[in-house]
Design an enzyme around this catalytic site. Sequence first.
Site, mmCIF file in Angstrom:
data_model
loop_
_atom_site.group_PDB
_atom_site.id
_atom_site.type_symbol
_atom_site.label_atom_id
_atom_site.label_comp_id
_atom_site.label_asym_id
_atom_site.label_seq_id
_atom_site.Cartn_x
_atom_site.Cartn_y
_atom_site.Cartn_z
ATOM 1 N N SER A 28 49.316 65.917 -107.860
ATOM 2 C CA SER A 28 49.371 66.540 -109.179
ATOM 3 C C SER A 28 50.044 65.607 -110.187
ATOM 4 O O SER A 28 51.049 64.973 -109.895
ATOM 5 C CB SER A 28 50.160 67.844 -109.064
ATOM 6 O OG SER A 28 50.318 68.417 -110.343
ATOM 7 N N ASN A 76 59.230 59.321 -114.339
ATOM 8 C CA ASN A 76 58.540 60.087 -115.372
ATOM 9 C C ASN A 76 59.367 61.295 -115.748
ATOM 10 O O ASN A 76 60.082 61.863 -114.913
ATOM 11 C CB ASN A 76 57.132 60.523 -114.909
ATOM 12 C CG ASN A 76 57.132 61.907 -114.286
ATOM 13 O OD1 ASN A 76 57.140 62.923 -114.987
ATOM 14 N ND2 ASN A 76 57.186 61.967 -112.959
ATOM 15 N N CYS A 138 59.740 70.659 -110.164
ATOM 16 C CA CYS A 138 59.663 69.711 -111.285
ATOM 17 C C CYS A 138 61.078 69.447 -111.799
ATOM 18 O O CYS A 138 61.768 70.384 -112.217
ATOM 19 C CB CYS A 138 58.796 70.271 -112.413
ATOM 20 S SG CYS A 138 58.815 69.196 -113.857
ATOM 21 N N LYS A 173 55.604 73.495 -103.138
ATOM 22 C CA LYS A 173 55.944 72.070 -103.275
ATOM 23 C C LYS A 173 57.454 71.921 -103.431
ATOM 24 O O LYS A 173 58.049 72.408 -104.394
ATOM 25 C CB LYS A 173 55.204 71.464 -104.471
ATOM 26 C CG LYS A 173 55.435 69.962 -104.599
ATOM 27 C CD LYS A 173 54.431 69.334 -105.549
ATOM 28 C CE LYS A 173 54.676 67.854 -105.717
ATOM 29 N NZ LYS A 173 53.704 67.220 -106.622
ATOM 30 N N ILE A 199 57.146 65.254 -100.788
ATOM 31 C CA ILE A 199 58.191 65.645 -101.706
ATOM 32 C C ILE A 199 57.734 65.488 -103.160
ATOM 33 O O ILE A 199 56.825 64.710 -103.437
ATOM 34 C CB ILE A 199 59.480 64.778 -101.488
ATOM 35 C CG1 ILE A 199 59.156 63.301 -101.689
ATOM 36 C CG2 ILE A 199 60.116 65.049 -100.169
ATOM 37 C CD1 ILE A 199 60.360 62.370 -101.653
ATOM 38 N N THR A 201 59.375 64.316 -106.991
ATOM 39 C CA THR A 201 60.091 63.075 -107.323
ATOM 40 C C THR A 201 61.606 63.215 -107.170
ATOM 41 O O THR A 201 62.164 64.318 -107.208
ATOM 42 C CB THR A 201 59.775 62.677 -108.776
ATOM 43 O OG1 THR A 201 60.053 63.799 -109.614
ATOM 44 C CG2 THR A 201 58.326 62.268 -108.917
ATOM 45 N N GLY A 252 55.192 58.062 -102.489
ATOM 46 C CA GLY A 252 55.051 56.612 -102.340
ATOM 47 C C GLY A 252 53.945 56.140 -101.421
ATOM 48 O O GLY A 252 53.902 54.964 -101.067
ATOM 49 N N GLY A 273 50.072 59.640 -105.227
ATOM 50 C CA GLY A 273 50.370 59.838 -106.643
ATOM 51 C C GLY A 273 50.383 58.548 -107.429
ATOM 52 O O GLY A 273 49.355 58.080 -107.920
HETATM 53 C C1 SIN Z 1 56.248 66.632 -115.123
HETATM 54 O O1 SIN Z 1 55.272 67.069 -115.738
HETATM 55 O O2 SIN Z 1 57.367 66.561 -115.636
HETATM 56 C C2 SIN Z 1 56.078 66.173 -113.707
HETATM 57 C C3 SIN Z 1 55.767 67.291 -112.808
HETATM 58 C C4 SIN Z 1 56.667 67.397 -111.634
HETATM 59 O O3 SIN Z 1 57.470 66.495 -111.356
HETATM 60 O O4 SIN Z 1 56.600 68.413 -110.947
#
Ligand code: SIN
Length: 310
Positions: A28, A76, A138, A173, A199, A201, A252, A273
């Site tokens: 995703s 990110n 997230c 998740k 996992i 991030t 990774g 990803g």
């Molecule tokens: C995001 O849109 O901030 C990333 C999504 C995520 O880490 O679950």
Amino acid sequence: MSLHKTPDFDITVKLSGLTLQNPVIPASGCFGYGQELREFYDIDMLGSFSFKGTTLHPRFGNELPRVAECAAGMLNSVGLQNPGIDAVVERELPRLRAVFHQPLIANIGGFSVEEYAACCEKITQCEQVGIIELNISCPNVHGGGLAFGAEPDCAARVTEACKRVVTKPLYVKLSPNVTDIAAVARAVEAAGADGLSLINTLLGMRVDLKTRGPVLANVMGGLSGPAVFPVALRMVWQVYEATKIPIIGMGGVSSARDVIEMMLAGASAVQVGTANLIDPYACKKIIEALPLEMEKLGITKLRDVVGGGH
Ligand code: SIN
């Protein structure tokens, strides 16, 4: 002859009653809703893909800058930018139908238990969706995502509420930003989850040497890419030992060898990803490389290796 049907090497995998033609699933956030990547290759060769985390209402996401490069990975802080569940159901899924015929993974985000459940109720009715992936991990939004995934009780509550309204397998998740990921995994399994994805991030940050302030507007963001692979693998290993439901492993993964390593640790399928952002053909190359790696390792049926490292 398609790759998954070569007589010597069976690369099909099973997830909650679904058979995927191979274990490779773009993660995703790295594949949008499929439209950008379909320009590069026939995305119907993928095992599945997990679409961008979708919430009840449209979201613009966080302020820029929201990505930063790191050695062996990236940060990110996108902030769940997405057009909202109704636009996904009415616009994105019909567009996707022309080019993608595999069971789709619907990644769902939220800011309250009710919001998660409302999204699940809508998406479960979409015939293209094979699995619903509840994103309770997230790290980039306040009051949502990780707020639910960090505590076993909260994770269980949102799982239970969504399980009540879905008719498709519900995967949760998980976040690596916890002390004991196995405790969260056990709690969501007990609450009715059909499977687990892990996992998400790892929370990190960079400081700009010129401005002496954070690089990311949101200060912190999620680290992904090859740097996190050993951490992800360790967590998949721990969760496999702690639970009985299927695991989609990610973090990774960049090669066919990484896919097989994840499966030996306990993953039934594997998401890729950040590698897609470095090379849009990454998933295609990994799928094509699988039979050769299997041959080198003496594997004929890929799904037989799941958990084989234990
Ligand atoms: C995001 O849109 O901030 C990333 C999504 C995520 O880490 O679950």
